[in-house]
Design an enzyme around this catalytic site. Structure first.
Site, PDB file in Angstrom:
ATOM      1  N   THR A   1      59.890   8.739  10.239  1.00 22.25           N
ATOM      2  CA  THR A   1      61.478   8.355  10.665  1.00 22.25           C
ATOM      3  C   THR A   1      61.981   7.367   9.881  1.00 22.25           C
ATOM      4  OG1 THR A   1      60.289   7.150  12.321  1.00 22.25           O
ATOM      5  CG2 THR A   1      61.309   9.205  13.057  1.00 22.25           C
ATOM      6  N   GLU A   2      61.242   6.514   8.959  1.00 22.37           N
ATOM      7  CA  GLU A   2      61.679   5.741   8.143  1.00 22.37           C
ATOM      8  C   GLU A   2      61.820   5.999   6.943  1.00 22.37           C
ATOM      9  OE1 GLU A   2      58.772   4.942  10.483  1.00 22.37           O
ATOM     10  OE2 GLU A   2      60.381   4.065  11.697  1.00 22.37           O
ATOM     11  N   ASN A   3      61.251   7.164   6.539  1.00 20.22           N
ATOM     12  CA  ASN A   3      61.361   7.343   4.973  1.00 20.22           C
ATOM     13  C   ASN A   3      62.800   7.862   4.664  1.00 20.22           C
ATOM     14  OD1 ASN A   3      58.085   9.178   5.028  1.00 20.22           O
ATOM     15  ND2 ASN A   3      58.655   7.030   4.224  1.00 20.22           N
TER      16      ASN A   3
ATOM     17  N   ASP B   1      49.600   9.381   1.375  1.00 18.01           N
ATOM     18  CA  ASP B   1      50.041   8.185   0.838  1.00 18.01           C
ATOM     19  C   ASP B   1      49.413   8.001  -0.650  1.00 18.01           C
ATOM     20  OD1 ASP B   1      51.436   5.975   0.641  1.00 18.01           O
ATOM     21  OD2 ASP B   1      49.955   4.570   1.593  1.00 18.01           O
TER      22      ASP B   1
ATOM     23  N   GLU C   1      38.326   8.492  14.821  1.00 23.24           N
ATOM     24  CA  GLU C   1      37.565   7.645  13.631  1.00 23.24           C
ATOM     25  C   GLU C   1      38.556   7.573  12.540  1.00 23.24           C
ATOM     26  OE1 GLU C   1      34.674   6.425  13.720  1.00 23.24           O
ATOM     27  OE2 GLU C   1      34.312   7.132  15.995  1.00 23.24           O
TER      28      GLU C   1
ATOM     29  N   ASN D   1      51.367   8.852  -3.373  1.00 18.10           N
ATOM     30  CA  ASN D   1      52.173   9.777  -4.355  1.00 18.10           C
ATOM     31  C   ASN D   1      52.916   8.888  -5.498  1.00 18.10           C
ATOM     32  OD1 ASN D   1      51.245  11.876  -2.852  1.00 18.10           O
ATOM     33  ND2 ASN D   1      53.200  12.277  -2.001  1.00 18.10           N
ATOM     34  N   GLY D   2      53.598   8.025  -4.996  1.00 16.67           N
ATOM     35  CA  GLY D   2      54.614   6.954  -6.112  1.00 16.67           C
ATOM     36  C   GLY D   2      53.678   6.488  -6.832  1.00 16.67           C
TER      37      GLY D   2
ATOM     38  N   ARG E   1      46.010   1.020   7.155  1.00 14.88           N
ATOM     39  CA  ARG E   1      46.883   1.101   8.366  1.00 14.88           C
ATOM     40  C   ARG E   1      47.344   2.287   9.067  1.00 14.88           C
ATOM     41  NH1 ARG E   1      49.646  -1.764   4.534  1.00 14.88           N
ATOM     42  NH2 ARG E   1      51.388  -0.512   3.692  1.00 14.88           N
TER      43      ARG E   1
HETATM   44  C1  FPP Z   1      53.719   8.900   0.673  1.00 12.68           C
HETATM   45  O1  FPP Z   1      53.475   8.469  -0.596  1.00 12.68           O
HETATM   46  C2  FPP Z   1      54.438  10.325   0.832  1.00 12.68           C
HETATM   47  C3  FPP Z   1      55.515  10.734   1.153  1.00 12.68           C
HETATM   48  C4  FPP Z   1      56.452   9.853   2.043  1.00 12.68           C
HETATM   49  C5  FPP Z   1      55.985  12.317   1.317  1.00 12.68           C
HETATM   50  C6  FPP Z   1      54.894  13.108   1.101  1.00 12.68           C
HETATM   51  C7  FPP Z   1      55.390  14.398   0.807  1.00 12.68           C
HETATM   52  C8  FPP Z   1      55.015  15.430   0.248  1.00 12.68           C
HETATM   53  C9  FPP Z   1      53.526  15.420  -0.035  1.00 12.68           C
HETATM   54  C10 FPP Z   1      55.823  16.576  -0.068  1.00 12.68           C
HETATM   55  C11 FPP Z   1      56.497  17.425   0.787  1.00 12.68           C
HETATM   56  C12 FPP Z   1      55.686  18.024   1.942  1.00 12.68           C
HETATM   57  C13 FPP Z   1      55.400  19.171   2.176  1.00 12.68           C
HETATM   58  C14 FPP Z   1      54.456  19.411   3.337  1.00 12.68           C
HETATM   59  C15 FPP Z   1      55.144  20.317   1.069  1.00 12.68           C
HETATM   60  P1  FPP Z   1      54.223   7.073  -1.272  1.00 12.68           P
HETATM   61  O2  FPP Z   1      55.576   7.717  -1.668  1.00 12.68           O
HETATM   62  O3  FPP Z   1      54.748   6.326  -0.157  1.00 12.68           O
HETATM   63  O4  FPP Z   1      53.284   6.556  -2.215  1.00 12.68           O
HETATM   64  P2  FPP Z   1      53.396   4.954  -2.720  1.00 12.68           P
HETATM   65  O5  FPP Z   1      52.957   4.372  -1.445  1.00 12.68           O
HETATM   66  O6  FPP Z   1      52.386   5.176  -3.852  1.00 12.68           O
HETATM   67  O7  FPP Z   1      54.684   4.546  -3.223  1.00 12.68           O
END
Ligand code: FPP
Length: 236
Positions: free
Chosen positions: A63-65, A17, A203, A19-20, A190
């Site tokens: 499933t929600e993404n 979590d 854990e 990335n965004g 969570r």
């Molecule tokens: C959650 O961060 C991340 C995701 C929904 C996508 C994760 C996908 C990858 C890391 C790349 C593809 C996978 C592989 C196995 C190569 P978020 O976007 O919800 O972050 P935020 O909460 O900051 O918006």
């Protein structure tokens, strides 16, 4: 550095979590965050292999993404497809790959590739890497319940044969030990429908670091914290 190599978790789950937020903080489009997140995923998977973790599960797409903007979903699928093309790496690493989640929702080429990789990598047992794609813990439990009901209707089992062992064998993770440690970066605290059956006694470790910045050093910290806890599984 890992303080006690005798107290390593056997199975670690990662909720990737943040990335965004990582991208937005830098004035970049969210998909750049996923690109960096995919790099962190590779780095952490490799590091887990080096230190001897037997099972790792990464929550890549729930499933929600699908509700996210189309270009973001496309980018995650592109990054996932890119990873599937690196099959030589799994062979070199003697890593078994399992994709947990409902594969039927994916493009045919991705789905076929996932099935091929699962088959060809099933001979390896040094480490098992699970990637949760189109995965939801409740959905997984409902599917297992349906499978158990069908077995009972077909008289393969009696309803009274359904116990925790039989039921957990019907989950996507059938045969894999439960998660010992679940790590969620990015400050959220969570589980978000990740491994809900398999985390009954896990854990939990939370950190404010965003997933693209999650490094082997951060993982060492989580493992050292885990090793300092006393796991009682309901006992004393
Ligand atoms: C959650 O961060 C991340 C995701 C929904 C996508 C994760 C996908 C990858 C890391 C790349 C593809 C996978 C592989 C196995 C190569 P978020 O976007 O919800 O972050 P935020 O909460 O900051 O918006």
């Amino acid at each position: 550095m890992i303080a006690d190599k005798e107290r390593l978790p056997e199975h670690i789950g990662f909720i990737m979590d943040g990335n965004g937020r990582w991208a937005v903080k830098r004035g970049l489009p969210r998909k750049m965050g996923h690109r960096e997140g995919a790099k962190a995923f590779r780095k952490i998977a490799r590091y887990c292999k080096t230190i001897g973790i037997k099972y790792i599960t990464f929550y890549a797409f729930s499933t929600e993404n699908w509700r996210r903007p189309e270009d973001e979903v496309d980018e995650i699928m592109r990054l996932f497809g890119e990873y599937l093309d690196e099959v030589k790496d799994f062979e070199k690493d003697k890593t078994r790959l399992i994709f947990i989640g409902d594969k039927s929702a994916f493009r045919d080429d991705l789905r076929v590739r996932m099935e091929e990789i699962e088959k060809s990598s099933s001979v390896y047992d040094e480490m098992t890497l699970m990637i949760a794609m189109n995965y939801g813990g409740r959905d997984e439990i409902v599917r297992a319940a349906r499978a158990a009901a069908e077995m009972a209707v077909n008289r393969e089992i009696k309803p009274s044969d359904i116990d925790e062992k039989l039921f957990s064998g019907l989950l996507y993770t059938g045969g894999i030990p439960d998660a010992d440690l679940i790590i969620r970066p990015s400050g959220e605290k969570r589980i978000s429908n990740f491994l809900i059956w398999q985390s009954a006694y896990s854990e939990l470790y939370f950190t404010d670091v965003l997933w693209p910045d999650f490094s082997p050093d951060e993982l060492d910290k989580a493992i050292n914290d885990y090793a300092s806890r006393s796991r009682r599984f309901g006992g004393v």
